[in-house]
Scaffold this active site. Structure first.
Site, PDB file in Angstrom:
ATOM      1  N   GLY A   1     -17.722   0.322  34.329  1.00 12.52           N
ATOM      2  CA  GLY A   1     -18.486  -0.819  34.845  1.00 12.52           C
ATOM      3  C   GLY A   1     -19.950  -0.747  34.449  1.00 12.52           C
ATOM      4  O   GLY A   1     -20.512   0.340  34.290  1.00 12.52           O
TER       5      GLY A   1
ATOM      6  N   ARG B   1     -12.779   0.089  29.767  1.00 10.05           N
ATOM      7  CA  ARG B   1     -12.213   1.095  30.671  1.00 10.05           C
ATOM      8  C   ARG B   1     -11.009   1.845  30.089  1.00 10.05           C
ATOM      9  O   ARG B   1     -10.246   2.462  30.824  1.00 10.05           O
ATOM     10  CB  ARG B   1     -11.784   0.431  31.977  1.00 10.05           C
ATOM     11  CG  ARG B   1     -12.915  -0.062  32.859  1.00 10.05           C
ATOM     12  CD  ARG B   1     -12.417  -0.334  34.260  1.00 10.05           C
ATOM     13  NE  ARG B   1     -13.455  -0.926  35.092  1.00 10.05           N
ATOM     14  CZ  ARG B   1     -14.384  -0.242  35.752  1.00 10.05           C
ATOM     15  NH1 ARG B   1     -14.391   1.076  35.673  1.00 10.05           N
ATOM     16  NH2 ARG B   1     -15.285  -0.852  36.490  1.00 10.05           N
TER      17      ARG B   1
ATOM     18  N   ASP C   1     -17.142   8.892  36.934  1.00 13.26           N
ATOM     19  CA  ASP C   1     -16.311  10.091  37.065  1.00 13.26           C
ATOM     20  C   ASP C   1     -15.120  10.055  36.105  1.00 13.26           C
ATOM     21  O   ASP C   1     -14.829  11.057  35.435  1.00 13.26           O
ATOM     22  CB  ASP C   1     -15.869  10.314  38.521  1.00 13.26           C
ATOM     23  CG  ASP C   1     -15.242   9.069  39.147  1.00 13.26           C
ATOM     24  OD1 ASP C   1     -15.399   7.964  38.599  1.00 13.26           O
ATOM     25  OD2 ASP C   1     -14.595   9.210  40.197  1.00 13.26           O
ATOM     26  N   ASP C   2     -14.451   8.901  36.008  1.00 12.70           N
ATOM     27  CA  ASP C   2     -13.288   8.829  35.112  1.00 12.70           C
ATOM     28  C   ASP C   2     -13.706   8.998  33.647  1.00 12.70           C
ATOM     29  O   ASP C   2     -13.054   9.694  32.877  1.00 12.70           O
ATOM     30  CB  ASP C   2     -12.562   7.490  35.286  1.00 12.70           C
ATOM     31  CG  ASP C   2     -11.771   7.429  36.598  1.00 12.70           C
ATOM     32  OD1 ASP C   2     -11.355   8.500  37.077  1.00 12.70           O
ATOM     33  OD2 ASP C   2     -11.593   6.331  37.134  1.00 12.70           O
TER      34      ASP C   2
ATOM     35  N   LYS D   1     -23.236   7.787  35.030  1.00 11.94           N
ATOM     36  CA  LYS D   1     -23.475   6.364  35.312  1.00 11.94           C
ATOM     37  C   LYS D   1     -22.555   5.881  36.408  1.00 11.94           C
ATOM     38  O   LYS D   1     -21.405   6.296  36.467  1.00 11.94           O
ATOM     39  CB  LYS D   1     -23.203   5.567  34.033  1.00 11.94           C
ATOM     40  CG  LYS D   1     -23.156   4.095  34.192  1.00 11.94           C
ATOM     41  CD  LYS D   1     -21.853   3.453  33.699  1.00 11.94           C
ATOM     42  CE  LYS D   1     -20.662   3.748  34.541  1.00 11.94           C
ATOM     43  NZ  LYS D   1     -19.469   2.928  34.304  1.00 11.94           N
ATOM     44  N   THR D   2     -22.978   5.076  37.278  1.00 21.71           N
ATOM     45  CA  THR D   2     -22.185   4.191  38.141  1.00 21.71           C
ATOM     46  C   THR D   2     -23.056   3.695  39.291  1.00 21.71           C
ATOM     47  O   THR D   2     -23.740   4.495  39.946  1.00 21.71           O
ATOM     48  CB  THR D   2     -20.887   4.816  38.720  1.00 21.71           C
ATOM     49  OG1 THR D   2     -20.293   3.837  39.582  1.00 21.71           O
ATOM     50  CG2 THR D   2     -21.073   6.100  39.492  1.00 21.71           C
ATOM     51  N   ILE D   3     -23.008   2.385  39.489  1.00 20.72           N
ATOM     52  CA  ILE D   3     -23.760   1.831  40.627  1.00 20.72           C
ATOM     53  C   ILE D   3     -23.200   2.377  41.934  1.00 20.72           C
ATOM     54  O   ILE D   3     -23.901   2.411  42.938  1.00 20.72           O
ATOM     55  CB  ILE D   3     -23.718   0.285  40.666  1.00 20.72           C
ATOM     56  CG1 ILE D   3     -22.281  -0.233  40.799  1.00 20.72           C
ATOM     57  CG2 ILE D   3     -24.416  -0.320  39.456  1.00 20.72           C
ATOM     58  CD1 ILE D   3     -22.197  -1.665  41.314  1.00 20.72           C
ATOM     59  N   ASP D   4     -21.937   2.823  41.922  1.00 20.28           N
ATOM     60  CA  ASP D   4     -21.290   3.261  43.161  1.00 20.28           C
ATOM     61  C   ASP D   4     -21.945   4.492  43.780  1.00 20.28           C
ATOM     62  O   ASP D   4     -21.751   4.775  44.961  1.00 20.28           O
ATOM     63  CB  ASP D   4     -19.804   3.570  42.908  1.00 20.28           C
ATOM     64  CG  ASP D   4     -19.001   2.331  42.555  1.00 20.28           C
ATOM     65  OD1 ASP D   4     -19.603   1.244  42.455  1.00 20.28           O
ATOM     66  OD2 ASP D   4     -17.777   2.447  42.380  1.00 20.28           O
TER      67      ASP D   4
ATOM     68  N   GLU E   1     -16.749  -2.245  49.776  1.00 20.56           N
ATOM     69  CA  GLU E   1     -15.626  -2.773  48.999  1.00 20.56           C
ATOM     70  C   GLU E   1     -14.356  -1.929  49.146  1.00 20.56           C
ATOM     71  O   GLU E   1     -13.246  -2.448  49.202  1.00 20.56           O
ATOM     72  CB  GLU E   1     -16.073  -2.770  47.534  1.00 20.56           C
ATOM     73  CG  GLU E   1     -15.124  -3.346  46.562  1.00 20.56           C
ATOM     74  CD  GLU E   1     -15.650  -3.165  45.135  1.00 20.56           C
ATOM     75  OE1 GLU E   1     -15.883  -4.171  44.488  1.00 20.56           O
ATOM     76  OE2 GLU E   1     -15.825  -2.018  44.686  1.00 20.56           O
TER      77      GLU E   1
ATOM     78  N   TYR F   1     -21.197  -7.925  41.228  1.00 19.23           N
ATOM     79  CA  TYR F   1     -21.538  -8.181  39.835  1.00 19.23           C
ATOM     80  C   TYR F   1     -23.005  -8.610  39.699  1.00 19.23           C
ATOM     81  O   TYR F   1     -23.625  -8.394  38.663  1.00 19.23           O
ATOM     82  CB  TYR F   1     -20.582  -9.238  39.248  1.00 19.23           C
ATOM     83  CG  TYR F   1     -19.143  -8.756  39.280  1.00 19.23           C
ATOM     84  CD1 TYR F   1     -18.679  -7.846  38.341  1.00 19.23           C
ATOM     85  CD2 TYR F   1     -18.275  -9.150  40.299  1.00 19.23           C
ATOM     86  CE1 TYR F   1     -17.379  -7.352  38.396  1.00 19.23           C
ATOM     87  CE2 TYR F   1     -16.972  -8.659  40.354  1.00 19.23           C
ATOM     88  CZ  TYR F   1     -16.530  -7.755  39.399  1.00 19.23           C
ATOM     89  OH  TYR F   1     -15.257  -7.253  39.454  1.00 19.23           O
TER      90      TYR F   1
ATOM     91  N   ARG G   1     -25.164  -5.438  38.858  1.00 17.77           N
ATOM     92  CA  ARG G   1     -24.814  -4.401  37.870  1.00 17.77           C
ATOM     93  C   ARG G   1     -25.605  -4.501  36.567  1.00 17.77           C
ATOM     94  O   ARG G   1     -25.641  -3.542  35.803  1.00 17.77           O
ATOM     95  CB  ARG G   1     -23.319  -4.469  37.553  1.00 17.77           C
ATOM     96  CG  ARG G   1     -22.444  -4.175  38.740  1.00 17.77           C
ATOM     97  CD  ARG G   1     -21.071  -3.750  38.365  1.00 17.77           C
ATOM     98  NE  ARG G   1     -20.417  -4.630  37.418  1.00 17.77           N
ATOM     99  CZ  ARG G   1     -19.161  -4.476  37.027  1.00 17.77           C
ATOM    100  NH1 ARG G   1     -18.451  -3.472  37.492  1.00 17.77           N
ATOM    101  NH2 ARG G   1     -18.620  -5.295  36.162  1.00 17.77           N
TER     102      ARG G   1
HETATM  103  P1  FBP Z   1     -17.679   2.342  37.424  1.00 17.26           P
HETATM  104  O1  FBP Z   1     -17.105   3.332  38.378  1.00 17.26           O
HETATM  105  O2  FBP Z   1     -17.005   2.304  36.120  1.00 17.26           O
HETATM  106  O3  FBP Z   1     -19.166   2.518  37.278  1.00 17.26           O
HETATM  107  O4  FBP Z   1     -17.491   0.880  38.037  1.00 17.26           O
HETATM  108  C1  FBP Z   1     -17.763   0.652  39.370  1.00 17.26           C
HETATM  109  C2  FBP Z   1     -17.556  -0.776  39.769  1.00 17.26           C
HETATM  110  O5  FBP Z   1     -18.728  -1.521  39.601  1.00 17.26           O
HETATM  111  C3  FBP Z   1     -17.056  -0.826  41.202  1.00 17.26           C
HETATM  112  O6  FBP Z   1     -18.116  -0.890  42.104  1.00 17.26           O
HETATM  113  C4  FBP Z   1     -16.132  -2.003  41.191  1.00 17.26           C
HETATM  114  O7  FBP Z   1     -15.082  -1.852  42.104  1.00 17.26           O
HETATM  115  C5  FBP Z   1     -15.575  -1.994  39.807  1.00 17.26           C
HETATM  116  O8  FBP Z   1     -16.546  -1.409  38.992  1.00 17.26           O
HETATM  117  C6  FBP Z   1     -15.256  -3.375  39.311  1.00 17.26           C
HETATM  118  O9  FBP Z   1     -14.625  -3.260  38.082  1.00 17.26           O
HETATM  119  P2  FBP Z   1     -14.532  -4.413  37.019  1.00 17.26           P
HETATM  120  O10 FBP Z   1     -15.859  -4.506  36.357  1.00 17.26           O
HETATM  121  O11 FBP Z   1     -13.493  -3.922  36.091  1.00 17.26           O
HETATM  122  O12 FBP Z   1     -14.191  -5.668  37.746  1.00 17.26           O
END
Ligand code: FBP
Length: 550
Positions: free
Chosen positions: A81, A145, A175-176, A202-205, A311, A424, A427
């Protein structure tokens, strides 16, 4: 790009800060710590990663400004993401490898790991990189992804790198994706491919963090965007005094975003999934908790409020978690025939095969949620929680509960509801100063790891609550963060997700004030991110980091 905004134009001139260790370029002095172990399942992880397991933690100090290194070709991938600051990681990496040798070249694989396997690639030239400095988004090379897991993929990746003379690969991901980086590093080393692999967090989470990786980039900016929006809702609610706003916030698993926004804004209710799981709360308990706040505020004449919902909540409610686990197995066992069905078909197929307890939970959920729980999983096997409308479900259920209370004479207020999902929107925001500096440093530091000849490492920049010249740069072996988890019906090595710790300072602080926030109107209005102006409004760190490092 023909026209750019006034902000983007002014922001292009921003020079991100670097840790002192990188002040003379990416040629650094390296000190090695002790050999390391994985966070759990040490024996199994060491067997799976014999070539990269146990590497030491690295700390960098300033190198010789005049030192020269051979020119190298480096590949870079944005994975997963979007998160604010990704372009600055690439800009930092570009400047870093050029500081090692001005003839070094950077190649961007497009659309994430897929581009590496399919050889969709472009050279990132100085002009091109310059046009993306300090901007949000991943549009520079795109993201994806795709999971790298087969030998065929690894071989194609090696061949594509070899054809371009690439001897190091930087994977920017969560992480993945960093698990992918680790697996790839091991494969390349075990098979003498001569390609180093380095990851960037990286990850906003915000769930890729530990003692050494104190934040994943993008969390700061995304939380500031959401907090601005929630603050605006708070003000609207406090002006019109007629709505309860139910706001779902991104964060696929951990509730760091919901907690950080709560700390910034002081909503009336913020649900923290990790607490729900620890206290084994049911859906009914959560509805009751929100309804209690609505009733208490109504008694003071305040028929309005703000509720934050992470979420990932549904996967932390024990009864729904068990239901999802059963659904995963049932749908996977159904094979291609079931995979071809739409969500309604999948829900009907699953219903008859669930255990009695899960079938009862499934039936109790609104039809829309039942369908959403049967939607396709992402390539890593995760339920796509961003597609599950938990905010609508909870608003609906609270409304029903209040109606019953009204009929019983225990509630006399009015309940108007609005629902929102903020995810979104945050991000791809222009990175805050924190993320602009942190990301540039992570990228530059990745070049230092490459220059030091390391593989299977994650770029680490710490002590970020202090001014940048006191930040500590180095590298952390990715195997150190790994454990085994059950995915797609088998135990797989993955980086352990950092969930909200209920005994950690951010949650403890929230816990100490939430009852007051529930009843009173104690909102804080953070306003938009400030890029220019006094340091006390431009150079902030998240409340989470400040509390954790206090
Ligand atoms: P990452 O773990 O790859 O950084 O993505 C996190 C995220 O933004 C989550 O917060 C959200 O659930 C998911 O991506 C949404 O995924 P997509 O962009 O495939 O709709």
């Amino acid at each position: 790009m023909s026209e750019i905004s006034a902000l983007q134009k002014a922001r292009a001139a921003y020079r991100p800060k670097l840790p002192a260790a990188l002040a003379n370029g990416a040629f650094v002095k390296v000190s090695e710590g002790e050999a390391t172990k994985s966070v759990a399942d040490c024996d199994k992880i060491s067997q799976l990663f014999p070539k990269t397991y146990g590497s030491p933690v690295l700390t960098f100090a300033k190198g010789d400004a005049k030192a020269a290194a051979p020119a190298i070709n480096v590949g870079v991938i944005l994975s997963g993401g979007q998160a604010p600051g990704g372009h600055n990681v690439i800009a930092g990496l570009f400047d870093g490898i050029k500081s090692l040798n001005k003839d070094s070249r950077l190649f961007g694989f497009k659309k994430g790991p897929d581009g590496l396997v399919k050889n969709e690639v472009m050279e990132l030239t100085a002009d091109f990189v310059d046009s993306y400095r300090n901007t949000g988004g991943f549009d520079m090379i795109g993201s994806g992804r795709t999971k790298l897991e087969t030998v065929e993929q690894f071989e194609l990746a090696a061949e594509n790198c070899k054809n371009l003379g690439i001897t190091a690969l930087v994977i920017i991901g969560g992480d993945d994706s960093n698990t992918n980086a680790c697996v790839l590093a091991e494969y390349f080393k075990a098979n003498d491919k001569g390609i180093q692999v380095v990851g960037c967090p990286k990850t906003i989470d915000g769930d890729l963090k530990n003692e050494w990786i104190e934040a994943s980039f993008g969390f700061d900016t995304a939380c500031r965007v959401y907090s601005e929006l929630i603050g605006n809702l708070c003000r609207d609610a406090n002006s019109a005094k007629k709505y309860w706003h139910f706001v779902k916030l991104m964060g696929r698993s951990a509730s760091h975003i919901a907690l950080e926004c709560a700390l910034q804004v002081h909503p009336n209710v913020a649900i923290i999934s990790e607490e729900v799981a620890a206290k084994r709360m049911t859906l009914d308990d959560i509805v009751a908790q929100i309804a209690r706040a609505v009733v208490a505020r109504a008694e003071n004449g305040n028929n309005f409020g703000i509720v934050l919902i992470p979420e990932g909540l549904v996967e932390f409610i024990p009864e729904i978690k068990a239901l999802i686990a059963e659904l995963n197995d049932i749908l996977a066992a159904g094979g291609a025939e079931v995979e071809a069905l739409d969500a309604v078909g999948k829900a009907n197929f699953a219903q008859s095969k669930l255990s009695a307890a899960s079938a009862a939970v499934f039936r109790s959920l609104p039809e829309g949620i039942r369908k959403q729980l049967c939607n396709d999983r992402d390539p890593h096997g995760n339920v796509q929680v961003s597609l599950i409308e938990t905010e609508k479900m909870l608003a609906e259920m609270v409304g029903t509960r209040l109606k019953a209370m009204k009929a019983a004479g225990t509630y006399r207020g009015k309940f108007g509801k609005q629902t929102h999902f903020f995810g979104y929107e945050g991000r791809c925001a222009a990175p805050s100063n924190y993320d602009a500096d942190y990301c540039y440093s992570l990228g530059f530091n990745a070049a230092a790891l490459i220059g030091a000849g390391r593989t299977g490492y994650m770029s680490s920049v710490r002590n970020t609550i202090k001014p940048a010249d006191q930040w500590i740069a180095g590298g952390i072996p990715i195997t150190m963060m790994m454990n085994l988890e059950h995915r797609h019906g088998a135990d797989k090595p993955v980086i352990r997700k950092a969930l909200v710790e209920l005994d950690g300072a951010p949650f403890k602080f929230f816990e100490s004030v939430r009852e007051k926030w529930a009843v009173e109107t104690d909102y804080v209005y953070p306003g938009p991110i400030q890029y220019f102006g006094p340091s006390e409004v431009c150079d902030l760190v998240t409340k989470t980091l400040a509390l954790e490092k206090n």
